[in-house]
Write an enzyme that holds these catalytic residues in place. Structure first.
Site, short mmCIF file in Angstrom:
data_model
loop_
_atom_site.label_atom_id
_atom_site.label_comp_id
_atom_site.label_asym_id
_atom_site.label_seq_id
_atom_site.Cartn_x
_atom_site.Cartn_y
_atom_site.Cartn_z
N PRO A 9 0.79 -1.22 0.00
CA PRO A 9 0.00 0.00 0.00
C PRO A 9 0.83 1.28 0.00
O PRO A 9 1.85 1.37 0.66
CB PRO A 9 -0.83 -0.09 1.28
CG PRO A 9 -0.17 -1.11 2.12
CD PRO A 9 0.50 -2.06 1.16
N ASN A 10 0.34 2.22 -0.78
CA ASN A 10 0.87 3.59 -0.88
C ASN A 10 2.19 3.69 -1.63
O ASN A 10 2.67 4.80 -1.86
CB ASN A 10 1.01 4.23 0.52
CG ASN A 10 -0.33 4.33 1.21
OD1 ASN A 10 -1.27 4.87 0.63
ND2 ASN A 10 -0.45 3.78 2.41
N ARG A 17 4.27 10.97 -2.18
CA ARG A 17 4.12 10.80 -0.74
C ARG A 17 5.43 11.14 -0.03
O ARG A 17 6.50 10.68 -0.42
CB ARG A 17 3.67 9.37 -0.38
CG ARG A 17 4.76 8.33 -0.51
CD ARG A 17 4.30 6.93 -0.18
NE ARG A 17 4.08 6.69 1.22
CZ ARG A 17 4.27 5.50 1.82
NH1 ARG A 17 4.68 4.45 1.12
NH2 ARG A 17 4.04 5.36 3.10
N TYR A 22 10.74 9.31 1.19
CA TYR A 22 10.74 8.30 0.12
C TYR A 22 11.33 8.79 -1.21
O TYR A 22 11.43 8.01 -2.15
CB TYR A 22 9.31 7.77 -0.09
CG TYR A 22 8.75 7.12 1.16
CD1 TYR A 22 9.29 5.93 1.65
CD2 TYR A 22 7.71 7.71 1.87
CE1 TYR A 22 8.79 5.34 2.80
CE2 TYR A 22 7.20 7.12 3.02
CZ TYR A 22 7.75 5.94 3.48
OH TYR A 22 7.26 5.37 4.62
N ASN A 73 8.23 -5.31 -0.72
CA ASN A 73 8.09 -4.19 0.21
C ASN A 73 6.60 -4.12 0.55
O ASN A 73 5.81 -3.58 -0.22
CB ASN A 73 8.55 -2.88 -0.44
CG ASN A 73 8.43 -1.71 0.54
OD1 ASN A 73 7.83 -1.86 1.60
ND2 ASN A 73 9.00 -0.57 0.20
N ALA A 76 3.02 -0.61 4.86
CA ALA A 76 2.53 -0.66 6.24
C ALA A 76 2.13 -2.07 6.69
O ALA A 76 2.14 -2.36 7.90
CB ALA A 76 1.35 0.29 6.40
N GLU A 97 13.01 -8.91 1.91
CA GLU A 97 12.20 -7.78 2.36
C GLU A 97 12.97 -6.49 2.09
O GLU A 97 14.16 -6.40 2.42
CB GLU A 97 11.98 -7.95 3.87
CG GLU A 97 11.27 -6.79 4.54
CD GLU A 97 11.33 -6.91 6.08
OE1 GLU A 97 12.19 -7.65 6.61
OE2 GLU A 97 10.53 -6.22 6.73
N HIS A 99 12.83 -2.15 2.41
CA HIS A 99 12.20 -0.88 2.83
C HIS A 99 13.05 0.26 2.33
O HIS A 99 14.28 0.24 2.50
CB HIS A 99 12.04 -0.81 4.35
CG HIS A 99 11.15 -1.89 4.86
ND1 HIS A 99 9.79 -1.86 4.66
CD2 HIS A 99 11.44 -3.05 5.47
CE1 HIS A 99 9.29 -2.98 5.15
NE2 HIS A 99 10.26 -3.72 5.65
N ARG A 106 12.89 4.77 12.74
CA ARG A 106 11.66 5.56 12.74
C ARG A 106 10.79 5.18 13.95
O ARG A 106 11.31 4.75 14.95
CB ARG A 106 10.94 5.37 11.40
CG ARG A 106 11.79 5.90 10.22
CD ARG A 106 11.11 5.69 8.89
NE ARG A 106 9.87 6.46 8.78
CZ ARG A 106 8.96 6.29 7.83
NH1 ARG A 106 9.14 5.36 6.91
NH2 ARG A 106 7.87 7.03 7.80
C1 DQA Z 1 8.13 1.39 3.96
C2 DQA Z 1 8.14 1.65 5.47
C3 DQA Z 1 6.77 1.38 6.06
O1 DQA Z 1 6.80 1.62 7.46
C4 DQA Z 1 5.74 2.29 5.44
O2 DQA Z 1 4.47 2.02 5.95
C5 DQA Z 1 5.76 2.24 3.96
C6 DQA Z 1 7.04 2.19 3.27
C7 DQA Z 1 9.48 1.75 3.31
O3 DQA Z 1 9.67 1.38 2.16
O4 DQA Z 1 10.32 2.43 3.91
O5 DQA Z 1 4.73 2.32 3.31
O6 DQA Z 1 7.91 0.01 3.75
#
Ligand code: DQA
Length: 144
Positions: A9-10, A17, A22, A73, A76, A97, A99, A106
């Protein structure tokens, strides 16, 4: 070798964003980078993004028998989803994984990762390069 890169998501909002966290590269640009890198390292790649947990689970299940490595990735859902963890465990495809941000530096809730339990490696805080590093890792592992 065929890799699947899954974004949760997102991550379709990359470039828009929270650019201070990011960056300004868009999701479309990321996809172009991933496709170019796949070509460079001689692997096939499929790209998938969804904002929906069940769709991510479906995609992981569909990878069974079709895909040799997963870069994920989960956004959330990293911090909440036992369903995604279980899907990765069910298919038992080597997964890394990723990020973009330094999740370990964080908020406290971002320091929990369920999916990590089903991954052979985790890359955090390397920006978008982290996806490329994950692809390299999976290819090296596959080549043995
Ligand atoms: C994320 C970190 C997560 O905490 C966040 O909710 C994201 C992006 C990252 O790529 O740093 O959506 O996965």
């Amino acid at each position: 070798m065929k890799l699947l890169v899954i974004n949760g998501p997102n991550l379709n909002m990359l470039g828009v964003r929270e650019p201070d966290i990011y960056g300004r590269t868009t999701y479309a640009d990321l996809c172009r980078q991933l496709e170019a890198h796949a070509k460079n390292i001689g692997v096939q790649v499929e790209l998938y993004q969804s904002n929906h947990e069940g769709d991510l689970v479906d995609k992981i299940q569909e990878a069974y028998g079709q895909i040799d490595g997963i870069v994920i990735n989960p956004g959330a859902y990293t911090h909440t989803s036992v369903a995604i963890l279980d899907a990765l465990k069910a298919v038992a495809i080597p997964a890394v994984e990723v990020h973009i941000s330094k999740v370990d530096k964080r908020e406290e809730f971002r320091q929990i990762s369920y999916v990590r339990l089903a991954c052979c490696a985790t890359i955090t805080g390397h920006g978008l390069d982290g996806y490329l590093e994950a692809m390299d890792l999976l290819r090296e592992r596959y080549e043995g």
